[in-house]
Scaffold this motif. Structure first.
Motif, PDB file in Angstrom:
ATOM      1  N   PHE A 103       0.873  -1.179   0.000  1.00 40.04           N
ATOM      2  CA  PHE A 103       0.000   0.000   0.000  1.00 40.04           C
ATOM      3  C   PHE A 103       0.900   1.217   0.000  1.00 40.04           C
ATOM      4  O   PHE A 103       1.710   1.406   0.908  1.00 40.04           O
ATOM      5  N   LEU A 104       0.785   2.036  -1.038  1.00 44.51           N
ATOM      6  CA  LEU A 104       1.676   3.179  -1.200  1.00 44.51           C
ATOM      7  C   LEU A 104       0.852   4.414  -1.547  1.00 44.51           C
ATOM      8  O   LEU A 104      -0.125   4.334  -2.296  1.00 44.51           O
ATOM      9  N   GLY A 123       7.741 -10.812  -3.158  1.00 42.48           N
ATOM     10  CA  GLY A 123       6.883 -11.445  -2.164  1.00 42.48           C
ATOM     11  C   GLY A 123       6.883 -10.730  -0.835  1.00 42.48           C
ATOM     12  O   GLY A 123       6.264 -11.198   0.132  1.00 42.48           O
ATOM     13  N   ASP A 124       7.555  -9.573  -0.754  1.00 43.08           N
ATOM     14  CA  ASP A 124       7.562  -8.797   0.482  1.00 43.08           C
ATOM     15  C   ASP A 124       6.283  -7.971   0.586  1.00 43.08           C
ATOM     16  O   ASP A 124       5.635  -7.669  -0.417  1.00 43.08           O
ATOM     17  N   THR A 125       5.929  -7.588   1.801  1.00 43.96           N
ATOM     18  CA  THR A 125       4.806  -6.683   2.030  1.00 43.96           C
ATOM     19  C   THR A 125       5.355  -5.276   2.163  1.00 43.96           C
ATOM     20  O   THR A 125       6.171  -4.999   3.039  1.00 43.96           O
ATOM     21  N   MET A 126       4.924  -4.369   1.289  1.00 39.59           N
ATOM     22  CA  MET A 126       5.457  -3.008   1.251  1.00 39.59           C
ATOM     23  C   MET A 126       4.351  -2.025   1.620  1.00 39.59           C
ATOM     24  O   MET A 126       3.326  -1.938   0.940  1.00 39.59           O
ATOM     25  N   ILE A 127       4.557  -1.282   2.705  1.00 38.37           N
ATOM     26  CA  ILE A 127       3.563  -0.326   3.179  1.00 38.37           C
ATOM     27  C   ILE A 127       4.231   1.021   3.374  1.00 38.37           C
ATOM     28  O   ILE A 127       5.341   1.096   3.920  1.00 38.37           O
ATOM     29  N   ALA A 128       3.562   2.095   2.939  1.00 37.75           N
ATOM     30  CA  ALA A 128       4.080   3.443   3.131  1.00 37.75           C
ATOM     31  C   ALA A 128       4.429   3.635   4.605  1.00 37.75           C
ATOM     32  O   ALA A 128       3.634   3.300   5.483  1.00 37.75           O
ATOM     33  N   PRO A 129       5.624   4.149   4.919  1.00 37.38           N
ATOM     34  CA  PRO A 129       6.066   4.256   6.318  1.00 37.38           C
ATOM     35  C   PRO A 129       5.075   4.959   7.241  1.00 37.38           C
ATOM     36  O   PRO A 129       4.846   4.507   8.363  1.00 37.38           O
ATOM     37  N   SER A 130       4.469   6.065   6.779  1.00 30.79           N
ATOM     38  CA  SER A 130       3.538   6.791   7.647  1.00 30.79           C
ATOM     39  C   SER A 130       2.312   5.949   7.962  1.00 30.79           C
ATOM     40  O   SER A 130       1.797   5.947   9.083  1.00 30.79           O
ATOM     41  N   VAL A 131       1.847   5.200   6.973  1.00 34.46           N
ATOM     42  CA  VAL A 131       0.677   4.344   7.175  1.00 34.46           C
ATOM     43  C   VAL A 131       1.041   3.177   8.082  1.00 34.46           C
ATOM     44  O   VAL A 131       0.273   2.810   8.983  1.00 34.46           O
ATOM     45  N   ALA A 132       2.213   2.597   7.869  1.00 36.51           N
ATOM     46  CA  ALA A 132       2.640   1.464   8.693  1.00 36.51           C
ATOM     47  C   ALA A 132       2.697   1.850  10.162  1.00 36.51           C
ATOM     48  O   ALA A 132       2.261   1.094  11.041  1.00 36.51           O
TER      49      ALA A 132
END
Length: 219
Positions: A103-104, A123-132
């Motif tokens: 989610f970016l 296969g990694d889960t990538m999330i916007a740092p602020s959202v994470a």
């Protein structure tokens, strides 16, 4: 190395053009198609079989979250990276529950978008740092209480242990090293966990591990 085909799904021409430029600038990536609404996104994905789908949340006909869920049901091996101009926590959480690999937020730089694309392809889960950070605060640090999930009762002690490590973001090799197991054994455990719960992939396993309280900060 063969190029990874990317399907771009966004209602706005300027955004699609920008993403075309970002993806097309890379030797290992290529745009294989575009869609302007959720229904077309799913149909294009089924027809073109891309290696990755870039999916906007707010699409006409069928929203991006619903389209992601339908696409993942039809093509479980095709990862989805959700891109949106609205970084609401609910959108991010719903995207992950639908099976998105990341989610970016659209204000991310071209470099950040490329890092996320390649991460999701791995296969990694990538999330916007602020959202994470906010998701951790809300769903892990106690703002939302863990939900009891009877599905975990079907797991053996070892499988619960493996699920907990999956929830903490460890890959199979890291889990194998931590538990002094062979990587093939860990892969077998993960497969059984997904079948027993049942859930589609590791991303949903991470969500379930946090929802159920199996994984907690510092645990």
């Amino acid at each position: 190395m063969p190029e990874a085909g990317v399907l771009i799904c966004d209602a706005h021409e300027l955004m699609r053009a920008g993403l075309r430029g970002v993806v097309g600038s890379q030797a290992d990536l290529t745009v294989v198609g575009e869609a302007t609404d959720g229904e077309t996104a799913v149909a294009q994905a089924i027809a073109l079989r891309p290696d990755l789908v870039l999916m906007e949340v707010r699409l006409p006909c069928l929203d991006g979250i619903s389209a992601t869920g339908r696409l993942r049901a039809e093509l479980p091996g095709t990862p989805v990276l959700v891109l949106t101009d609205c970084d609401r926590d609910e959108y991010a959480y719903a995207a992950l529950r639908a099976g998105a690999g990341g989610f970016l937020v659209k204000n991310a730089s071209a470099a950040e978008i490329l890092v996320a694309i390649r991460g999701v392809l791995r296969g990694d889960t990538m999330i916007a740092p602020s959202v994470a950070r906010r998701l951790i605060d809300r769903y892990v640090m106690g703002a939302a209480p863990p939900l009891a999930d009877a599905r975990l009762d079907s797991l053996t002690d070892r499988e619960r242990e493996v699920l907990g490590l999956v929830g903490r973001g460890l890959n199979n090799g890291e889990i194998a090293e931590k538990l002094f197991l062979g990587e093939t054994t860990v892969k077998t455990h993960v497969g059984r966990i997904l079948a027993k719960l049942p859930i589609r992939d590791r991303i949903q396993a991470v969500v379930l591990a946090y929802e159920s309280g199996l994984v907690r900060p510092g645990g």
